[in-house]
Scaffold this active site. Structure first.
Site, mmCIF file in Angstrom:
data_model
loop_
_atom_site.group_PDB
_atom_site.id
_atom_site.type_symbol
_atom_site.label_atom_id
_atom_site.label_comp_id
_atom_site.label_asym_id
_atom_site.label_seq_id
_atom_site.Cartn_x
_atom_site.Cartn_y
_atom_site.Cartn_z
ATOM 1 N N MET A 138 0.857 -1.191 0.000
ATOM 2 C CA MET A 138 0.000 0.000 0.000
ATOM 3 C C MET A 138 0.888 1.235 0.000
ATOM 4 S SD MET A 138 -2.957 1.447 0.043
ATOM 5 C CE MET A 138 -3.238 3.224 0.131
ATOM 6 N N HIS A 168 3.140 5.452 -7.351
ATOM 7 C CA HIS A 168 1.983 6.051 -6.679
ATOM 8 C C HIS A 168 2.331 7.320 -5.905
ATOM 9 C CE1 HIS A 168 -1.295 3.327 -7.356
ATOM 10 N NE2 HIS A 168 -0.723 2.287 -6.788
ATOM 11 N N GLU A 221 4.686 0.928 -6.153
ATOM 12 C CA GLU A 221 4.303 1.789 -5.021
ATOM 13 C C GLU A 221 4.981 3.152 -5.117
ATOM 14 O OE1 GLU A 221 1.830 0.638 -3.419
ATOM 15 O OE2 GLU A 221 2.068 -1.321 -4.351
HETATM 16 ZN ZN LIG Z 1 -1.217 0.260 -6.663
#
Ligand SMILES: [Zn+2]
Length: 815
Positions: free
Chosen positions: A257, A293, A290
């Site tokens: 995450m 992001h 990640e």
């Molecule tokens: Zn993702």
């Protein structure tokens, strides 16, 4: 519990703007609960009313602008707020419960040393399980966290963490973040720190994984530095979140995450046993994903979940691209073998949806759309866009998008506008057919007198940029037309040539071959020199089986002929698929299945012999061998250390695969599983032991596993997943038959005592996938006809029933 709807989110965003979050946590209140006090400053339309999201064990007080609110009005985790002022301060004091399902504030006791480890997962709507907030992506605010905890703990979060004095920490995000990004990682974590380009780096894992983390940290930090450089080069905007921490945490549901400044990963990425090159590549790709992001999603966030692709499709595309550009891995082979196969399956199901504008009306629906379409199809379509626009325009548009919307929110239209301003033309039509239309086209070749023509069929008029190539019987490339825009296109090719309409695996389509072509494929597929060309054919093979166009036996012949010499990601993916799907579901039980299983064990044995001792290829082959072998005595000798192949180290993780296989064969009993758990008394060991028990072919073992899956609200998510994965074993259908009816009777109620991710995941894993019959399909339809099914359970049953329908159709056609 109702999910937040898009309409409600829009109304709330029109009424209020959040200025700051100040969250104070007391983590010294025992094993079950913690103190959470949130102060929110926000502006509002005067006299308006709205609500704050909070899911406490106990709500002690709430004060709005100094006025006490009636805490008994809290319902469905919403506390009404009325008579708002222009400037407001809301203070919410609560006792909240630690979770064991990987969402909210998760707490795990490490069985290795009895110490507690915490992390918060706020995605998708779990933030209110640890702090009060206006929980929607477009209400961003700076986030300050104050933490009281045991003095020997480390605390991390969305910005540089400061230890004020032992047991007292403060973490402050330097810029506004969405509530679903808020995180804390706290506990006696082991850390390795570094620095790159002025950015402080840290990697963290439980103390019992310290040795593994120390061994792996140099590689993790090395790729982290390379990827930061590459993203800086591509985007021209420095990493925006100060420090960059990567924490490997227990019981994590997703791969990772992207919380700004503090990414959380599943801790199996800290390898405690030997792994293959594919697993190292997957970790690197996830790290890159990640990191993408941090710009795509964190710096500029989608306004609502229906634009999820703005996060995931881009992070997926960029993760592979950046890994390809800066490491020795071949990530696009993995992309084809695993991710596209996942997405193709999703895009042919009744639950398919367009990449962009998935229409998610509420957060529950949005969670279901974190699927192979939002990730893999979205990334494949972006590769098509890159071919169409050219890299300069693609990147110029992205840079403009970041500059225009930095620290805010954006929509699909904003991105199209940015590319258009960068010079892209006619993007609306392209976006309509590729991003706003679901499903995949079929590419088919017809041969005629020395030429081959590629035809496209499909509902939308999609341009495909592909490389068409023709190969002769020894596998030599005769013709290649790169960058061709279909359709239809004719190339010179002898009638005996194998023509691949997408030889670089560049597009998103089913490649269709006739039966005659499939009959030759066992000879011809292994001779194709480029793994990307082979990926395209292997995906075509799996789709043809799923469409009942290719008999499972013939598919097995091709796998048997082709996988021994494959690269390890294709070897692992295809032997796993052949055993679990082709043999375990498509072939009926009985002699044919037993024979097919033996053939796959033989394939794996040949691959083991061919691999270099101690290599990752040998390990991949050994795992496949164990999964298919029925030679229990030989496997027992591996555990005893007396007869494993030369160079193969039977370490903790491989031992558990062997123990699981012996359990499924009924060659060991529960005491042997307990003995293995004594040997490996770790969190991973406990999960493996649960899975092994669920595979034991005894009525008692099945009953115990079932009872836990269907009724236990406290067991960890990982243990539930292990139980589900082990329960419906392909060779135990008689034993599991009584649970078909029970699944449909009992699974709906699990949503009453579990929440979030775990609900759909258990519904999927516990589905009777090996009970391939009309009866299972009819029961699926009956339970779906009810209208009070949880959305996660519903989605899992819709998808699993579609898989079952395909297997049944194949059995009926080819039996
Ligand atoms: Zn993702």
């Amino acid at each position: 519990m109702p999910s937040l709807t898009h309409d409600e989110a829009q109304r709330r965003a029109n009424l209020i703007q959040v200025t700051a979050y100040d969250v104070s946590l007391d983590l010294t209140k025992g094993d079950e609960t913690f103190g959470s006090t949130t102060t929110i400053r926000f502006t509002a339309t005067p006299d308006a009313a709205t609500f704050v999201d909070v899911a406490p064990r106990e709500l002690h007080a709430a004060r709005l602008n100094g006025r006490d609110l009636d805490v008994t009005t809290l319902a469905d985790r919403r506390l009404p707020l009325t008579a708002l002022a222009a400037d407001n301060e809301l203070v919410v004091e609560a006792t909240m419960a630690y979770s064991h399902d990987g969402e909210g504030l998760h707490r795990q006791i490490d069985p290795a040393d009895g110490r507690a480890y915490l992390y918060a997962m706020s995605f998708l709507d779990a933030g209110p399980r640890w702090f009060a907030g206006f929980d929607q992506p477009d209400l961003k605010a700076p986030f300050r966290l104050s933490v009281t905890c045991p003095p020997d703990w480390t605390v991390l979060g969305n910005g540089p963490a400061q230890q004020l004095r032992p047991g007292h920490w403060r973490v402050e995000s330097q810029h506004p973040i969405s509530t679903y990004f808020a995180t804390i990682v706290a506990g006696p974590y082991h850390s390795v720190v570094g620095e790159h380009d002025g950015i402080r780096l840290g990697v963290h894992a439980r103390a019992s994984l310290a040795r593994a983390l120390d061994a792996e940290a140099p590689e993790i930090l090395d790729v982290t530095a390379k990827f930061l450089d590459e993203f800086h080069r591509l985007f021209g905007i420095p990493y925006p979140w100060g420090e960059y921490h990567q924490a490997f945490v227990p019981d994590f549901n997703a791969g990772a995450m992207e919380n700004p400044g503090c990414v959380t990963f599943r801790e199996s990425f800290v390898f405690r046993s030997r792994v293959t090159a594919t697993e190292r590549a997957r970790r690197a790709i996830t790290i890159a994903h990640e990191m993408a992001h941090q710009w795509f999603g964190n710096l500029v966030t989608m306004r609502w979940w229906d634009d999820l692709w703005l996060n995931e499709s881009f992070a997926e595309y960029l993760g592979y691209r950046v890994c390809d550009a800066t490491t020795d891995h071949r990530p696009w082979v993995e992309f084809g073998a695993k991710r596209k196969a996942w997405g193709y399956t999703a895009d042919r199901r009744p639950s398919t949806h367009p990449v962009a504008g998935n229409g998610a009306a509420d957060t529950g629906k949005a969670l279901s759309d974190f699927d192979g379409i939002s990730y893999a199809k979205g990334a494949a379509v972006l590769r098509q866009l890159a071919l169409r626009l050219g890299d300069d325009t693609l990147l110029a548009g992205l840079r403009e998008y970041f500059h225009t919307h930095a620290y805010g929110n954006a929509t699909f239209a904003d991105l199209i506008a940015a590319w258009t301003s960068a010079g892209a033309q006619d993007l609306d039509k392209w976006a309509t057919v590729w991003l706003r239309t679901s499903g995949l086209d079929t590419l088919r070749v017809s041969a005629d007198d020395g030429t081959a023509t590629v035809h496209r069929t499909g509902e939308a008029d999609r341009p495909h940029a592909v490389s068409i190539a023709a190969f002769d019987e020894p596998g030599r490339e005769l013709v290649r037309r790169p960058g061709v825009l279909l359709d239809p296109v004719t190339v010179p090719a002898a009638d005996s040539a194998l023509v691949l309409p997408d030889a670089g695996d560049d597009t998103w389509a089913k490649l269709a071959f006739d039966l005659h072509a499939w009959q030759q494929m066992a000879d011809r597929l292994p001779r194709l020199p480029d793994p990307l060309a082979r990926v395209a054919v292997w995906n075509a093979l799996r789709l043809a089986v799923a469409d009942a166009e290719l008999p499972p036996e013939l598919a097995l012949d091709i796998v048997e002929a082709g996988v021994v010499s494959e690269v390890d990601v294709l070897f692992t993916t295809l032997t796993g698929w052949a055993l679990d799907t082709l043999v375990g579901v498509y072939l009926p039980s009985g002699a044919a299945r037993a024979e097919a299983t033996r053939r796959l064990a033989g394939v794996a044995e040949r691959a083991m012999s061919a691999a270099a001792p101690g290599s990752g290829e040998q390990l991949a082959a050994a795992r496949a061998y164990v999964a298919a072998s029925d030679a229990a005595d030989g496997l027992r000798d591996w555990l005893a250390g007396t007869s494993a192949p030369e160079g193969l180290v039977v370490d903790d993780e491989l031992r558990w695969i062997v123990v699981g296989r012996l359990a499924a064969l009924g060659a060991i009993d529960e005491s042997a599983i307990e003995a293995e758990l004594t040997r490996d008394h770790s969190a991973q060991g406990e999960v493996h032991a649960a899975g092994c028990r669920a595979m034991l072919p005894s009525a008692e073992a099945k009953a115990a596993a079932w009872q836990t899956m269907m009724t236990d609200p406290n067991v960890s998510n990982y243990e539930l997943y292990a139980l589900g994965a082990g329960f419906w074993h392909r060779d135990q259908t008689d034993l599991t038959a009584p649970y078909v009816e029970r699944y449909f009777a009992e699974i709906p109620a699990t949503a009453g005592f579990r929440q979030g991710w775990v609900v759909g995941e258990v519904a999927e894993l516990a589905y009777p996938r090996t009970a391939v019959s009309r009866d299972t399909l009819d029961r699926s339809a009956a339970v779906l006809a009810g209208d009070d099914l949880d959305s996660g359970v519903r989605r899992s049953i819709v998808d699993a029933a579609d898989d079952l329908r395909r297997a049944l159709a194949s059995r009926e056609k080819f039996a």
